[in-house]
Design a protein around this motif. Structure first.
Motif, PDB file in Angstrom:
ATOM      1  N   GLY A  64     -43.956  35.456 -45.569  1.00  0.00           N
ATOM      2  CA  GLY A  64     -45.317  35.140 -45.875  1.00  0.00           C
ATOM      3  C   GLY A  64     -45.618  34.025 -44.823  1.00  0.00           C
ATOM      4  O   GLY A  64     -46.889  34.143 -44.551  1.00  0.00           O
ATOM      5  N   LEU A  65     -44.701  33.212 -44.648  1.00  0.00           N
ATOM      6  CA  LEU A  65     -44.997  32.015 -43.441  1.00  0.00           C
ATOM      7  C   LEU A  65     -45.562  32.689 -42.280  1.00  0.00           C
ATOM      8  O   LEU A  65     -46.375  32.475 -41.245  1.00  0.00           O
ATOM      9  CB  LEU A  65     -43.966  31.224 -43.479  1.00  0.00           C
ATOM     10  N   MET A  66     -44.605  33.836 -41.763  1.00  0.00           N
ATOM     11  CA  MET A  66     -44.925  34.415 -40.550  1.00  0.00           C
ATOM     12  C   MET A  66     -46.257  35.239 -40.606  1.00  0.00           C
ATOM     13  O   MET A  66     -46.947  35.243 -39.185  1.00  0.00           O
ATOM     14  CB  MET A  66     -43.817  35.338 -40.168  1.00  0.00           C
ATOM     15  N   LYS A  67     -46.736  35.643 -41.682  1.00  0.00           N
ATOM     16  CA  LYS A  67     -48.066  36.292 -41.867  1.00  0.00           C
ATOM     17  C   LYS A  67     -49.012  35.248 -41.510  1.00  0.00           C
ATOM     18  O   LYS A  67     -50.182  35.616 -40.813  1.00  0.00           O
ATOM     19  CB  LYS A  67     -48.058  37.078 -43.125  1.00  0.00           C
ATOM     20  N   VAL A  68     -48.803  34.051 -41.906  1.00  0.00           N
ATOM     21  CA  VAL A  68     -49.944  32.999 -41.796  1.00  0.00           C
ATOM     22  C   VAL A  68     -49.940  32.802 -40.270  1.00  0.00           C
ATOM     23  O   VAL A  68     -51.090  32.614 -39.820  1.00  0.00           O
ATOM     24  CB  VAL A  68     -49.293  31.969 -42.553  1.00  0.00           C
ATOM     25  N   ALA A  69     -48.633  32.687 -39.821  1.00  0.00           N
ATOM     26  CA  ALA A  69     -48.935  32.411 -37.985  1.00  0.00           C
ATOM     27  C   ALA A  69     -49.408  33.498 -37.361  1.00  0.00           C
ATOM     28  O   ALA A  69     -50.055  33.405 -36.376  1.00  0.00           O
ATOM     29  CB  ALA A  69     -47.369  32.369 -37.892  1.00  0.00           C
ATOM     30  N   GLY A 284     -58.317  28.314 -39.495  1.00  0.00           N
ATOM     31  CA  GLY A 284     -59.296  29.067 -40.477  1.00  0.00           C
ATOM     32  C   GLY A 284     -58.601  30.161 -41.336  1.00  0.00           C
ATOM     33  O   GLY A 284     -59.457  30.901 -41.996  1.00  0.00           O
ATOM     34  N   VAL A 285     -57.313  30.091 -41.225  1.00  0.00           N
ATOM     35  CA  VAL A 285     -56.801  31.205 -41.865  1.00  0.00           C
ATOM     36  C   VAL A 285     -56.684  30.741 -43.723  1.00  0.00           C
ATOM     37  O   VAL A 285     -56.438  29.540 -43.983  1.00  0.00           O
ATOM     38  CB  VAL A 285     -55.263  31.584 -41.593  1.00  0.00           C
ATOM     39  N   ARG A 286     -57.041  31.622 -44.501  1.00  0.00           N
ATOM     40  CA  ARG A 286     -56.948  31.328 -45.917  1.00  0.00           C
ATOM     41  C   ARG A 286     -55.423  31.545 -46.359  1.00  0.00           C
ATOM     42  O   ARG A 286     -54.998  32.601 -46.623  1.00  0.00           O
ATOM     43  CB  ARG A 286     -57.774  32.264 -46.718  1.00  0.00           C
ATOM     44  N   VAL A 287     -54.686  30.463 -46.071  1.00  0.00           N
ATOM     45  CA  VAL A 287     -53.260  30.505 -46.013  1.00  0.00           C
ATOM     46  C   VAL A 287     -52.525  31.137 -47.167  1.00  0.00           C
ATOM     47  O   VAL A 287     -51.602  31.550 -47.223  1.00  0.00           O
ATOM     48  CB  VAL A 287     -52.583  28.943 -45.733  1.00  0.00           C
ATOM     49  N   TYR A 288     -53.326  30.480 -48.445  1.00  0.00           N
ATOM     50  CA  TYR A 288     -52.626  31.066 -49.705  1.00  0.00           C
ATOM     51  C   TYR A 288     -52.566  32.632 -49.729  1.00  0.00           C
ATOM     52  O   TYR A 288     -51.559  33.317 -49.901  1.00  0.00           O
ATOM     53  CB  TYR A 288     -53.409  30.574 -50.921  1.00  0.00           C
ATOM     54  N   GLU A 289     -53.867  33.267 -49.419  1.00  0.00           N
ATOM     55  CA  GLU A 289     -54.069  34.739 -49.681  1.00  0.00           C
ATOM     56  C   GLU A 289     -53.126  35.349 -48.568  1.00  0.00           C
ATOM     57  O   GLU A 289     -52.797  36.619 -48.829  1.00  0.00           O
ATOM     58  CB  GLU A 289     -55.276  35.005 -49.528  1.00  0.00           C
ATOM     59  N   VAL A 290     -53.068  34.959 -47.312  1.00  0.00           N
ATOM     60  CA  VAL A 290     -52.371  35.643 -46.496  1.00  0.00           C
ATOM     61  C   VAL A 290     -50.817  35.478 -46.773  1.00  0.00           C
ATOM     62  O   VAL A 290     -50.209  36.346 -46.492  1.00  0.00           O
ATOM     63  CB  VAL A 290     -52.575  34.730 -44.941  1.00  0.00           C
ATOM     64  N   PHE A 291     -50.520  34.097 -47.020  1.00  0.00           N
ATOM     65  CA  PHE A 291     -49.170  33.999 -47.477  1.00  0.00           C
ATOM     66  C   PHE A 291     -48.706  35.159 -48.477  1.00  0.00           C
ATOM     67  O   PHE A 291     -47.644  35.620 -48.388  1.00  0.00           O
ATOM     68  CB  PHE A 291     -48.789  32.624 -47.799  1.00  0.00           C
TER      69      PHE A 291
END
Length: 435
Positions: A64-69, A284-291
Motif C-alpha cells: 500500500g505504501l509503495m503504491k502511494v509512492a 496530490g495523491v489521495r493517499v488513503y484511497e491509493v494505499f
C-alpha cells in the motif's frame, strides 16, 4: 524447480527409510524415523499457512505504501536520476530509443523492491534491445549487460523480505536495509565489470552481423521507431551532476549504515512510512484511497504464495527431519564456516539462483526455526541474501525467452559472478554488524 522439489522429497524419504530399517529403539518414548517424518510433514503444512496468514497484513501494508509512492511519481524521479548513468553504460543504445526508457524503469522498480512491476519493463526492454541486435538469436553486449545488472540490481528497499521478517516476529525487520544496500552495490559493480570483461572472450561474428544488418535495414544503419509508450522514462533527465551526487549519497550511506546500523535501525520503518505518505500527499495523491488499492494487491500476493510456501516448507521440513540436511551441512559447512558463512545458510545460497519461490520458502523456514529466528546472525544473513540476490537462471530464461535468444554468450557467467560477489558482500556486512 520440479526436479529440485522432487529430489528433496525423495532424498528425505530414502534417508528416513534407511534410518527406519536400521533403527533400534532405546525406550518406549522413542519416535520411529518414519513417524517423525510424517509428523514434520503435517506440522510444516500447518505452519506454512499460518505464516502466509501472518504475512497478509504486513505485505498489504508495505505494498500500500509503495503504491502511494508509485502514484506520486517516485519511480519516474529515480528513472530521471539514472538516465545520465545509463547513457554511459550503454553507449550502443541510442539515448532516445525506447529500450533506454524501459531499462531505466525496470531498474527503478527493482531499486524499490517492486519485483512484479519490474518484470514487464524488463521484458519490454529486451524486446526493444532485440530491435538493435545485429545477430538475431544471439545476445548482444547490451542485452548481456542489462541482464547482469538486472540480476544484481541495487536495492534501496527490500520490501518483501522486510515484511516476511516482521511477520516472523523480528524486533528489527528493517535491519537488513544497510546490509542489502551494501551487498547489491558490490554485486552490481561486479556485474558491470564482469559483463564488460567477459565480452572480450565472446566476440560476435562481425561478418554475420554486417550481413544481417545489410539484409534488414540497409548498410551501417539500424532503424528503430521511438514510441510514446514510456513518456516519463524518456523525458528529460536531471543534470548529470545531480545523478552523480545522488549516487555518491547512496554510496556514502553504506558505511554510515553499517557503523551506526543498530542506532539507525529503529528509525527506518517509521521514517519510511511518514516519508512516503508525505511525498504522496505533496504530489496530490489521495493517499488513503491509493494505499487501500495497493493493500489489496498485497493481500492477493500473500494469498497466491501459500501453495509455494506449503510445497517448499514441507520439502525442507522433511529434508531436515530425515537427517539429510544435517549430512549436507556437516560436509560443506565445515569449510564455509571458516569464512564466516554458517552452514545453516547454505541451502539459501545454493537455491537462490535457481528458484525464487524455493528460496523464499527456505528463508521463511529459516526465520521460523526456533533455533535460529529472524534476529540471529543466520537470520540476518539469509534475509540479506534473499533481498540482495536474484533468481539468475529464471531471469535469463524469461527475458531471453521473450525474444527467442538461444545463444546467451557470457550472460550466465556475468550473472553468477555477481551472485557470488553478492553472497560474499552480504556475509561480510552481516558478520560485521550482527555476528
Amino acid at each position: 524447480m520440479n526436479i529440485i522439489f522432487l529430489g528433496i522429497i525423495l532424498l528425505a524419504f530414502f534417508t528416513s527409510a534407511y534410518h527406519q530399517l536400521t533403527w533400534v529403539p532405546s525406550g518406549a518414548d522413542d519416535i520411529a524415523p518414519m513417524q517423525a517424518l510424517t509428523t514434520a510433514l503435517i506440522e510444516a503444512s500447518k505452519s506454512s499457512v499460518e505464516l502466509a496468514i501472518g504475512l497478509v497484513g504486513v505485505m498489504a501494508f508495505f505494498l500500500g505504501l509503495m503504491k502511494v509512492a508509485e502514484a506520486g511519481g517516485l519511480l519516474h524521479i529515480i528513472a530521471r536520476l539514472l538516465r545520465p548513468l545509463m547513457v554511459r553504460l550503454f553507449p550502443d543504445v541510442p539515448e532516445d530509443h525506447p529500450a533506454m526508457g524501459a531499462m531505466i524503469m525496470n531498474m527503478s522498480a527493482n531499486a524499490l523492491g517492486l519485483g512484479n512491476a519490474a518484470t514487464p519493463f524488463g521484458i519490454r526492454a529486451m524486446q526493444e534491445l532485440d530491435k538493435l541486435n545485429p545477430v538475431k538469436g544471439t545476445a548482444s553486449n547490451a542485452m548481456v549487460l542489462f541482464l547482469a545488472i538486472n540480476t544484481s540490481s541495487v536495492t534501496l528497499l527490500p520490501t518483501g523480505i522486510i515484511a516476511l521478517r516482521a511477520s516472523a516476529g523480528s524486533a528489527d525487520p528493517a535491519g537488513i536495509i544497510p546490509t542489502t544496500l551494501f551487498a547489491t552495490l558490490c554485486s552490481t559493480t561486479a556485474a558491470i565489470l564482469a559483463a564488460k570483461f567477459y565480452q572480450r572472450f565472446f566476440v560476435i561474428d562481425a561478418q554475420k552481423a554486417s550481413s544481417d544488418i545489410d539484409s534488414s535495414v540497409g548498410p551501417g544503419h539500424i532503424d528503430y521507431e521511438v514510441t510514446d509508450e514510456l513518456p516519463d522514462a524518456n523525458s528529460a533527465a536531471y543534470p548529470a551532476w545531480i545523478s552523480y551526487l545522488s549516487l555518491l549519497c547512496i554510496v556514502a550511506f553504506v558505511p554510515l549504515a553499517i557503523v551506526y546500523g543498530r542506532s539507525i535501525g529503529p528509525w527506518i520503518i517509521p521514517v519510511f512510512v511518514v516519508s512516503l505518505l508525505s511525498f504522496g500527499a505533496y504530489q496530490g495523491v489521495r493517499v488513503y484511497e491509493v494505499f487501500v488499492e495497493g493493500a489489496k494487491d498485497g493481500f492477493n500476493v500473500a494469498i497466491k504464495i501459500i501453495p509455494y510456501l506449503i510445497a517448499i516448507l514441507v520439502a525442507i521440513a522433511m529434508f531436515r527431519e530425515s537427517g539429510a540436511m544435517h549430512v549436507m551441512i556437516s560436509a560443506v559447512g565445515s569449510v564455509t564456516i571458516l569464512v564466516g558463512f554458517p552452514a545453516e545458510a547454505l541451502p539459501m545460497a545454493l537455491l537462490r539462483p535457481l528458484s525464487g519461490s524455493g528460496a523464499y520458502g527456505v528463508v521463511a523456514a529459516t526465520l521460523q526455526d526456533p533455533a535460529i529466528g529472524p534476529d540471529s546472525y543466520v537470520g540476518y544473513l539469509v534475509s540479506t541474501l534473499q533481498g540482495s540476490t536474484e533468481t539468475t537462471f529464471y531471469v535469463l530464461a524469461v527475458y531471453f525467452g521473450a525474444v527467442q535468444v538461444r545463444q546467451v554468450r557470457h550472460a550466465l557467467a556475468a550473472g553468477l559472478t555477481a551472485d557470488l560477489v553478492g553472497i560474499i558482500a552480504a556475509t561480510a556486512a552481516c558478520y560485521y554488524l550482527y555476528a
